[in-house]
Write a protein that holds these residues in place. Structure first.
Motif, mmCIF file in Angstrom:
data_model
loop_
_atom_site.group_PDB
_atom_site.id
_atom_site.type_symbol
_atom_site.label_atom_id
_atom_site.label_comp_id
_atom_site.label_asym_id
_atom_site.label_seq_id
_atom_site.Cartn_x
_atom_site.Cartn_y
_atom_site.Cartn_z
ATOM 1 N N ILE A 1 -1.854 -3.604 -4.117
ATOM 2 C CA ILE A 1 -0.635 -3.743 -4.919
ATOM 3 C C ILE A 1 0.391 -2.939 -4.367
ATOM 4 O O ILE A 1 1.677 -3.340 -4.323
ATOM 5 C CB ILE A 1 -0.762 -3.202 -6.438
ATOM 6 N N GLN B 1 1.685 -4.411 -1.088
ATOM 7 C CA GLN B 1 2.257 -5.659 -1.252
ATOM 8 C C GLN B 1 4.053 -5.430 -1.716
ATOM 9 O O GLN B 1 4.833 -6.168 -1.423
ATOM 10 C CB GLN B 1 1.736 -6.380 -2.294
ATOM 11 N N LEU C 1 1.798 -10.992 -8.316
ATOM 12 C CA LEU C 1 0.749 -9.854 -8.086
ATOM 13 C C LEU C 1 -0.076 -9.705 -9.095
ATOM 14 O O LEU C 1 -0.912 -8.924 -8.990
ATOM 15 C CB LEU C 1 1.450 -8.668 -7.463
ATOM 16 N N MET D 1 -5.553 -6.780 -7.988
ATOM 17 C CA MET D 1 -4.414 -6.685 -7.683
ATOM 18 C C MET D 1 -3.411 -5.913 -8.613
ATOM 19 O O MET D 1 -3.561 -4.640 -8.656
ATOM 20 C CB MET D 1 -3.647 -7.934 -6.879
#
Length: 332
Positions: A142, A145, A299, A324
């Motif tokens: 996470i 990203q 996400l 995530m």
């Protein structure tokens, strides 16, 4: 006497306890939480360390229900995104500098990831890149990203690396012109015959990995390697010497973190001397969401009611590769 339900670590388990909610200090607000987000790496590390009594979480969004006399830029009834410890609670205190108003058109589920957003923004700043330069983001959980999306929004060329192919696929779906790599050889190929990456951000890691040595291979002469996650910090000294690259730590959300004078006593850093404090990074995260230059919605994989937060942690502990964005919902 106002009570709060708060999540704490108790010898490897996450439990909800009832505590008295303190009155807000002069520079604090009381927030009724709508959503909070789990920072999987940090919070599972706390649980695995058998902490006892530590309040969990640092990402949340909610409504201001009370405030101290020194809080002038926030109003009661206003939705705010809050960064700071103890976020997994139905009511929580927050510093006025670590709370940013959330416009009505911004999805509060996305705003709940504000702490991770501030950390990612500060990490990108620590890379000290200029327009047109290249960043490799290692670890596409996470935090990685969000970091990659922010770097892309700043017009850097972004290469993502994670051994989990599904995370690379997600990265490609959220970052324009993304180059996602699940093998170290693919990163080298993406960098080509050029000078190497201008910066490598280590957003994941494990005490037994060799990611720092790989980062030294990928970074250009006198480039920057930024440690954001918790990788193994041993490395090949001669390889680093040859390139004279810099290895630096990115400390949480930016200047002001762990400074009680800033976070609690209300002393801001003058903008002419410290342009980007952690509070200003919080504001920028919300700003990116408001301008739709950042999207967290894709996400978010799991949503749990607050009463079942222990199940959320069990998922994060048992199958971290499948998690995530993990969101916690609170009663209206």
């Amino acid at each position: 006497m106002k009570m709060q339900q708060q999540t704490i670590a108790r010898l490897g388990e996450a439990v909800i306890v009832e505590r008295e909610l303190p009155q807000p200090g002069e520079h604090q607000i009381v927030v009724k939480t709508e959503y909070s987000a789990i920072s999987i790496g940090t919070e599972t590390m706390v649980l695995r360390g058998n902490a006892n009594g530590t309040a969990l979480g640092y990402n949340a969004v909610g409504i201001v229900v009370d405030k101290g006399a020194g809080v002038r830029h926030l109003d009661i009834g206003q939705r705010v995104a809050c960064y700071g410890g103890g976020s997994h609670a139905d009511y929580r205190l927050a510093s006025k500098y670590l709370a940013s108003p959330v416009p009505d058109h911004v999805d509060p589920e996305e705003a709940a990831f504000v702490g991770l957003g501030a950390i990612a923004i500060h990490a990108v700043r620590q890379a000290e890149l200029q327009f047109g330069e290249t960043m490799v983001v290692v670890g596409l959980g996470i935090l990685g990203q969000i970091t990659a999306q922010i770097a892309d929004a700043a017009a850097y060329r972004v290469i993502g690396f994670d051994i989990e192919a599904s995370r690379c696929d997600l990265f490609r779906s959220t970052v324009r012109r993304a180059i996602g790599c699940s093998q170290v050889e693919q990163v080298a190929a993406a960098l080509g015959e050029g000078p190497g990456a201008d910066a490598v951000l280590l957003c994941g890691g494990h005490k037994s990995d060799r990611l720092l040595d790989e980062a030294i291979k990928w970074v250009r002469d006198r480039g920057n390697i930024v440690i954001v996650g918790v990788p193994n910090t041993s490395f090949n000294r001669n390889a680093l010497f040859y390139k004279e690259a810099q290895i630096r730590i990115s400390r949480a959300g930016g200047p002001g973190r762990y400074d009680d004078n800033y976070e609690q006593a209300g002393f801001d850093y003058p903008i002419g001397y410290v342009r980007w404090t952690e509070g200003r990074n919080v504001e920028q995260f919300v700003h990116l969401l408001a301008e739709k230059r950042l999207s967290v919605k894709k996400l978010i994989r799991h949503r749990f009611d607050f009463a079942n937060i222990d199940q959320a942690y069990r998922l994060c502990m048992d199958t971290p590769e499948q998690t995530m964005g993990v969101l916690i919902r609170y009663d209206p």
